[in-house]
Design a protein around this motif. Structure first.
Motif, PDB file in Angstrom:
ATOM      1  N   ASP A  12       0.823  -1.284  -0.046  1.00 20.69           N
ATOM      2  CA  ASP A  12       0.185  -0.188   0.113  1.00 20.69           C
ATOM      3  C   ASP A  12       1.039   1.276  -0.212  1.00 20.69           C
ATOM      4  N   LEU A  13       1.022   1.737  -1.155  1.00 22.96           N
ATOM      5  CA  LEU A  13       2.027   3.094  -1.241  1.00 22.96           C
ATOM      6  C   LEU A  13       1.306   4.238  -0.528  1.00 22.96           C
ATOM      7  N   ASN A  14       0.138   4.028  -0.089  1.00 18.49           N
ATOM      8  CA  ASN A  14      -0.511   5.526   0.175  1.00 18.49           C
ATOM      9  C   ASN A  14      -0.595   5.253   1.791  1.00 18.49           C
ATOM     10  N   PHE A  15      -0.020   4.430   2.247  1.00 17.55           N
ATOM     11  CA  PHE A  15      -0.138   4.189   3.741  1.00 17.55           C
ATOM     12  C   PHE A  15       0.424   5.586   4.579  1.00 17.55           C
ATOM     13  N   PRO A  16      -0.352   6.096   5.467  1.00 19.29           N
ATOM     14  CA  PRO A  16       0.033   7.295   6.335  1.00 19.29           C
ATOM     15  C   PRO A  16       1.281   7.306   6.717  1.00 19.29           C
ATOM     16  N   ASN A  17       1.839   6.302   7.496  1.00 22.20           N
ATOM     17  CA  ASN A  17       2.869   6.189   8.289  1.00 22.20           C
ATOM     18  C   ASN A  17       3.794   5.136   7.702  1.00 22.20           C
ATOM     19  N   PRO A  18       4.480   5.275   6.676  1.00 21.39           N
ATOM     20  CA  PRO A  18       5.352   4.192   6.257  1.00 21.39           C
ATOM     21  C   PRO A  18       6.326   3.693   6.958  1.00 21.39           C
ATOM     22  N   GLN A  19       6.771   2.519   7.107  1.00 15.37           N
ATOM     23  CA  GLN A  19       8.137   2.327   7.845  1.00 15.37           C
ATOM     24  C   GLN A  19       9.392   2.387   7.357  1.00 15.37           C
ATOM     25  N   HIS A  20       9.268   2.449   6.244  1.00 16.27           N
ATOM     26  CA  HIS A  20      10.452   2.643   5.298  1.00 16.27           C
ATOM     27  C   HIS A  20      10.471   3.690   4.277  1.00 16.27           C
ATOM     28  N   MET A  21      11.461   4.539   3.852  1.00 18.06           N
ATOM     29  CA  MET A  21      11.254   5.473   2.680  1.00 18.06           C
ATOM     30  C   MET A  21      12.326   5.061   1.812  1.00 18.06           C
ATOM     31  N   VAL A  22      11.982   4.926   0.590  1.00 22.50           N
ATOM     32  CA  VAL A  22      12.774   4.846  -0.512  1.00 22.50           C
ATOM     33  C   VAL A  22      13.052   6.058  -1.479  1.00 22.50           C
ATOM     34  N   LYS A  23      14.366   6.352  -1.557  1.00 23.42           N
ATOM     35  CA  LYS A  23      14.864   7.229  -2.380  1.00 23.42           C
ATOM     36  C   LYS A  23      15.610   6.700  -3.727  1.00 23.42           C
ATOM     37  N   VAL A  24      15.133   7.160  -4.939  1.00 21.58           N
ATOM     38  CA  VAL A  24      15.745   6.718  -5.965  1.00 21.58           C
ATOM     39  C   VAL A  24      16.080   7.747  -6.986  1.00 21.58           C
ATOM     40  N   GLU A  25      17.506   7.713  -7.291  1.00 22.61           N
ATOM     41  CA  GLU A  25      18.104   8.608  -7.722  1.00 22.61           C
ATOM     42  C   GLU A  25      18.777   8.352  -9.084  1.00 22.61           C
ATOM     43  N   VAL A  26      18.544   8.948 -10.374  1.00 21.40           N
ATOM     44  CA  VAL A  26      19.360   8.424 -11.400  1.00 21.40           C
ATOM     45  C   VAL A  26      20.870   9.110 -11.441  1.00 21.40           C
ATOM     46  N   GLN A  27      21.753   8.354 -11.549  1.00 19.83           N
ATOM     47  CA  GLN A  27      23.190   8.867 -11.294  1.00 19.83           C
ATOM     48  C   GLN A  27      23.724   9.196 -12.656  1.00 19.83           C
ATOM     49  N   ASP A  28      23.723   8.065 -13.470  1.00 20.36           N
ATOM     50  CA  ASP A  28      24.472   8.504 -14.944  1.00 20.36           C
ATOM     51  C   ASP A  28      23.639   7.918 -15.887  1.00 20.36           C
ATOM     52  N   LEU A  29      23.931   8.511 -17.211  1.00 24.58           N
ATOM     53  CA  LEU A  29      23.344   8.029 -18.328  1.00 24.58           C
ATOM     54  C   LEU A  29      24.661   8.070 -19.382  1.00 24.58           C
ATOM     55  N   ILE A  30      25.239   6.926 -19.409  1.00 25.54           N
ATOM     56  CA  ILE A  30      26.539   6.985 -20.152  1.00 25.54           C
ATOM     57  C   ILE A  30      26.557   6.215 -21.439  1.00 25.54           C
ATOM     58  N   LEU A  31      26.934   6.768 -22.510  1.00 23.40           N
ATOM     59  CA  LEU A  31      27.249   6.170 -23.887  1.00 23.40           C
ATOM     60  C   LEU A  31      28.512   5.420 -24.010  1.00 23.40           C
ATOM     61  N   ALA A  32      28.746   4.422 -24.098  1.00 20.58           N
ATOM     62  CA  ALA A  32      29.964   3.475 -24.096  1.00 20.58           C
ATOM     63  C   ALA A  32      30.161   3.003 -25.678  1.00 20.58           C
ATOM     64  N   SER A  33      31.509   2.844 -25.881  1.00 22.21           N
ATOM     65  CA  SER A  33      31.760   2.457 -27.392  1.00 22.21           C
ATOM     66  C   SER A  33      32.606   1.624 -27.723  1.00 22.21           C
ATOM     67  N   THR A  34      32.896   0.532 -28.419  1.00 26.03           N
ATOM     68  CA  THR A  34      34.177  -0.310 -28.977  1.00 26.03           C
ATOM     69  C   THR A  34      34.870   0.763 -29.768  1.00 26.03           C
ATOM     70  N   HIS A  35      35.922  -0.159 -30.333  1.00 30.47           N
ATOM     71  CA  HIS A  35      36.833   0.574 -31.251  1.00 30.47           C
ATOM     72  C   HIS A  35      36.177   0.252 -32.639  1.00 30.47           C
ATOM     73  N   ASP A  36      35.437  -0.479 -32.840  1.00 34.53           N
ATOM     74  CA  ASP A  36      34.547  -0.536 -34.208  1.00 34.53           C
ATOM     75  C   ASP A  36      33.369   0.226 -34.257  1.00 34.53           C
ATOM     76  N   ASP A  37      33.103   1.244 -33.382  1.00 31.89           N
ATOM     77  CA  ASP A  37      31.946   2.110 -33.476  1.00 31.89           C
ATOM     78  C   ASP A  37      30.791   1.488 -33.205  1.00 31.89           C
ATOM     79  N   GLN A  38      30.684   0.615 -32.321  1.00 32.79           N
ATOM     80  CA  GLN A  38      29.602  -0.218 -31.527  1.00 32.79           C
ATOM     81  C   GLN A  38      29.237   0.588 -30.354  1.00 32.79           C
ATOM     82  N   VAL A  39      27.894   1.170 -30.086  1.00 35.27           N
ATOM     83  CA  VAL A  39      27.888   2.041 -29.033  1.00 35.27           C
ATOM     84  C   VAL A  39      26.693   1.365 -28.005  1.00 35.27           C
ATOM     85  N   ARG A  40      26.818   1.650 -26.884  1.00 33.98           N
ATOM     86  CA  ARG A  40      25.679   1.111 -26.015  1.00 33.98           C
ATOM     87  C   ARG A  40      25.357   2.342 -24.884  1.00 33.98           C
ATOM     88  N   SER A  41      24.073   2.088 -24.358  1.00 36.06           N
ATOM     89  CA  SER A  41      23.898   2.989 -23.346  1.00 36.06           C
ATOM     90  C   SER A  41      23.899   2.278 -21.872  1.00 36.06           C
TER      91      SER A  41
END
Length: 122
Positions: free
Chosen positions: A27-56
């Protein structure tokens, strides 16, 4: 990167995915939750190989802390990372292709699933 960032509100998409999945278990609307969860996007990186292959690579940090008087001073933290499939640089740069958008959406979905799964176990 600018086009990809403009087309995706990563924090909002992540929140929606996690909320949708977590709502099936808690139940995400519970008035007094026992735990708090914080989510943060840290990085979005594009990585490549020597032969121009790229991935996120999407990196997200999750902090879980207890609420109320028994709250721990230091939250438990875990970093999640999802590396998408490689594709040629031409595919990434093709504005007519939805590969970049699909890759990022898939990363968000996969990380959301991992987060909720880990929260359910702990």
């Amino acid at each position: 990167m600018l086009r990809l960032n403009a087309s995706h509100d990563k924090p909002a998409e992540l929140k929606t995915n996690i909320t949708d999945r977590a709502g099936k278990y808690w139940d995400l609307n519970f008035p007094n939750p026992q735990h708090m969860v914080k989510v943060e996007v840290q990085d979005l990186i594009l990585a490549s190989t020597h032969d121009d292959q790229v991935r996120s690579i999407l990196r997200v940090q999750v902090s879980v802390s207890k609420s109320g008087d028994n709250a721990a001073k230091t939250p438990k933290q875990k970093t999640y990372e999802y590396a998408g499939p490689y594709a040629s640089l031409a595919v990434w740069l093709d504005e007519g292709s939805d590969f970049a958008d699909t890759s990022l959406s898939s990363a968000i979905q996969q990380i959301s699933t991992q987060i909720v799964s880990d929260l359910a176990v702990n």
